[in-house]
Write a protein that holds these residues in place. Structure first.
Motif, mmCIF file in Angstrom:
data_model
loop_
_atom_site.group_PDB
_atom_site.id
_atom_site.type_symbol
_atom_site.label_atom_id
_atom_site.label_comp_id
_atom_site.label_asym_id
_atom_site.label_seq_id
_atom_site.Cartn_x
_atom_site.Cartn_y
_atom_site.Cartn_z
ATOM 1 N N GLU A 178 -24.307 -13.543 57.483
ATOM 2 C CA GLU A 178 -23.561 -12.556 58.239
ATOM 3 C C GLU A 178 -22.094 -12.462 57.805
ATOM 4 O O GLU A 178 -21.409 -11.493 58.116
ATOM 5 N N LEU A 179 -21.584 -13.465 57.086
ATOM 6 C CA LEU A 179 -20.217 -13.435 56.611
ATOM 7 C C LEU A 179 -20.092 -12.717 55.273
ATOM 8 O O LEU A 179 -18.983 -12.498 54.796
ATOM 9 N N LEU A 180 -21.217 -12.374 54.661
ATOM 10 C CA LEU A 180 -21.192 -11.702 53.370
ATOM 11 C C LEU A 180 -20.984 -10.210 53.541
ATOM 12 O O LEU A 180 -21.353 -9.628 54.573
ATOM 13 N N LEU A 226 -24.847 -6.922 46.223
ATOM 14 C CA LEU A 226 -24.990 -6.106 45.017
ATOM 15 C C LEU A 226 -24.700 -6.926 43.766
ATOM 16 O O LEU A 226 -25.497 -6.942 42.809
ATOM 17 N N PHE A 227 -23.586 -7.639 43.754
ATOM 18 C CA PHE A 227 -23.227 -8.400 42.566
ATOM 19 C C PHE A 227 -24.161 -9.587 42.339
ATOM 20 O O PHE A 227 -24.374 -10.004 41.194
ATOM 21 N N ALA A 228 -24.724 -10.118 43.411
ATOM 22 C CA ALA A 228 -25.698 -11.205 43.254
ATOM 23 C C ALA A 228 -26.905 -10.730 42.458
ATOM 24 O O ALA A 228 -27.407 -11.436 41.567
ATOM 25 N N PHE A 229 -27.371 -9.504 42.750
ATOM 26 C CA PHE A 229 -28.544 -8.987 42.032
ATOM 27 C C PHE A 229 -28.171 -8.399 40.673
ATOM 28 O O PHE A 229 -29.016 -8.360 39.767
ATOM 29 N N ILE A 230 -26.937 -7.965 40.506
ATOM 30 C CA ILE A 230 -26.480 -7.588 39.162
ATOM 31 C C ILE A 230 -26.505 -8.807 38.255
ATOM 32 O O ILE A 230 -26.912 -8.727 37.081
ATOM 33 N N THR A 254 -22.817 -15.584 46.031
ATOM 34 C CA THR A 254 -23.980 -15.299 45.180
ATOM 35 C C THR A 254 -25.085 -16.312 45.427
ATOM 36 O O THR A 254 -26.267 -15.952 45.561
ATOM 37 N N ARG A 255 -24.709 -17.582 45.493
ATOM 38 C CA ARG A 255 -25.706 -18.621 45.705
ATOM 39 C C ARG A 255 -26.357 -18.513 47.083
ATOM 40 O O ARG A 255 -27.539 -18.834 47.250
ATOM 41 N N THR A 256 -25.606 -18.037 48.065
ATOM 42 C CA THR A 256 -26.171 -17.834 49.397
ATOM 43 C C THR A 256 -27.217 -16.730 49.379
ATOM 44 O O THR A 256 -28.307 -16.865 49.969
ATOM 45 N N VAL A 257 -26.920 -15.626 48.709
ATOM 46 C CA VAL A 257 -27.893 -14.526 48.591
ATOM 47 C C VAL A 257 -29.127 -15.004 47.837
ATOM 48 O O VAL A 257 -30.264 -14.752 48.244
ATOM 49 N N TRP A 258 -28.918 -15.705 46.731
ATOM 50 C CA TRP A 258 -30.049 -16.178 45.926
ATOM 51 C C TRP A 258 -30.945 -17.124 46.718
ATOM 52 O O TRP A 258 -32.172 -17.060 46.594
#
Length: 489
Positions: A3-5, A11-15, A80-84
């Motif tokens: 929720e803090l993202l 977007l950049f995590a998947f890029i 990024t690591r949180t999204v992944w």
């Protein structure tokens, strides 16, 4: 926390995932060993991300300069690591939802006659992985390494289910308190796919020299070339043109919508089952459905979508190739982000468990292929069995690759039998309902009752396979005699 993202972080995590896949392709082109092992680019990309993350680059930086040094947490930001870390459990639902959408689903009775020996062999491989794993858990892993007995299910989850299932089961492991489970499963899945290709190549060469391979082989190429080609007839294309005439929507978007509908249906089925559990046996403290993830229900949702579209005459709107592409992209995301999120500290702390399960899984699969294959598969046992060997140690594409290595022109019918078998296989094991239910079942009842259950199922499928083998052999002899009598007249 998610929720803090901000959306730009996602977007950049998947890029970064996309760039890692391109890098994985480049590395594969430059490293002949990776080409010989037919490693998917997503696995290479995932390992690159793992190396560049906090477990390797970050650990080196912390050793040299301390916790506050540059690159102490690796090359990727925390957002990024949180999204992944949360992506595998989400995108695996897309993979399974698209599995049967756009597939022609014949009547089970019509394909059972052809696929029955293959089903018996494939099911024997899968249930045997549970038996071997649970025996190891009871006799070695729990008393020697004090590991959670759920580890007994990891061979089937990782070897038969592959990276996608291993990643998708991560939340279930964590809910059940088996914190090492996700990392062990992903590590085992990697061992499975590499050993599946390597052992398959060695066995194929051995089979040719021994005369077990009854077809002429060719040099194998990339597994992607062996995906089934869905050639559409003219009537299907014309029907699609009529249905799409007034629809201002891209076909890819439309087919993605079908995947979304399948996931929603699967979610509704899961909610209904959880409600039923909460007011029946769950009220007494026995909970099973609570731990079942969404992805096996999404598979059922995909079947429902396909059947409804056929009943409504709208099936031409579904383009199977697009469904495969949607699932392919989702699976790439699952594999890359899951491997990138492996906790090497946990894996290192459970190295003995990891090596024991890896070796046991490889030995069981190779032994079952060499011993059970000739006894359960009445014709072309080598060509038909090697596909299941590949799938049971990696992914379906590995099985197809090995089939094409020994039967490039499909003269034995091994590919059709392998494909039909999936309808009786995927909904149950290899990422199906029992695969998802096994860890909570072990937690609720203990490993011994589940060992007894899986041993009985293994015995059933071996017994059925042996009887079916004799029945087919007897029928073939009778047909040969009748043909000889006809010719003599």
């Amino acid at each position: 926390m998610l929720e803090l993202l901000e959306l730009i972080d996602v977007l950049f995590a998947f890029i970064l995932v996309a760039l890692l896949l391109l890098l994985g392709r480049l590395v594969k082109q430059k490293v002949p060993l990776f080409q010989k092992l037919y490693l998917p680019e997503s696995i290479i990309a995932g390992f690159i991300a793992l190396i560049l993350g906090p477990g390797v680059v970050g650990a080196i930086a912390r050793t040299v300069g301390g916790d506050e040094t540059f690159l102490a947490t690796g090359l990727f930001p925390e957002a990024t690591r949180t999204v992944w870390s949360q992506s595998p459990g989400v995108f695996i639902n897309i993979v399974f939802a698209a599995l049967f959408i756009g597939e022609t689903i014949p009547h089970p009775r019509d394909i059972w006659r052809k696929a029955a020996p293959q089903v018996a062999f494939g099911q024997s491989l899968a249930w045997g992985q549970y038996v071997v794993g649970l025996l190891l858990a009871l006799l070695v892993l729990v008393p020697l390494f004090q590991v959670d007995p759920i580890a007994g299910a990891l061979i089937e989850i990782a070897f038969e289910g592959g990276h996608g299932t291993a990643a998708g089961m991560g939340d279930t492991f964590r809910e059940l308190g088996f914190e090492a489970g996700p990392d062990l499963a992903l590590g085992l899945a990697t061992v499975g796919i590499v050993s599946g290709v390597v052992s398959g190549i060695i066995l194929a060469d051995w089979g040719r020299r021994k005369g077990y391979v009854q077809t002429v082989s060719v040099e194998p190429t990339d597994p992607a070339l062996y995906e089934e080609r869905h050639v559409e007839d003219r009537d299907t294309r014309l029907a699609r043109m009529r249905l799409m005439e007034n629809l201002l929507i891209d076909p890819l978007s439309l087919n993605f919508g079908f995947v979304g509908a399948a996931i929603v249906i699967g979610w509704l089925i899961l909610q209904v089952l959880r409600f039923i559990e909460s007011v029946t046996w769950g009220a007494a403290g026995f909970e099973l459905i609570r731990y079942v993830p969404l992805f096996p229900m999404a598979l059922i949702g995909g079947l429902v979508v396909q059947l409804v579209m056929e009943r409504l005459g709208l099936a031409p709107l579904i383009i199977r190739r697009l469904q495969e592409r949607i699932a392919g992209v989702a699976l790439d995301v699952v594999v890359v982000t899951a491997l990138a999120s492996i906790n090497l500290t946990i894996l290192g702390a459970n190295l003995g468990v990891f090596l024991t399960l890896s070796l046991a899984g490889i030995i069981w699969n190779v032994w079952a292929f060499l011993y059970l294959g000739p006894r359960l598969l009445p014709t072309y046992w080598f060509e038909r069995g090697i596909g299941d060997l590949g799938q049971s140690m990696g992914v379906t594409a590995t099985g197809i690759l090995l089939i094409r290595m020994v039967d490039p022109d499909n003269r034995t019918g091994a590919f059709e039998s392998f494909a039909y078998k999936q309808l009786f296989f995927e909904p149950i094991v290899g990422g199906g309902l029992f695969t998802a239910a096994a860890p909570p079942l072990i937690r609720q009842f203990g490993p011994i009752p589940i060992l007894i259950l899986t041993t009985l199922l293994l015995a059933f499928w071996i017994g059925f396979g042996l009887l079916n083998y004799k029945r087919i052999a007897l029928r073939s002899e009778q047909q040969a005699v009748e043909q000889e009598n006809t010719l003599s007249r």
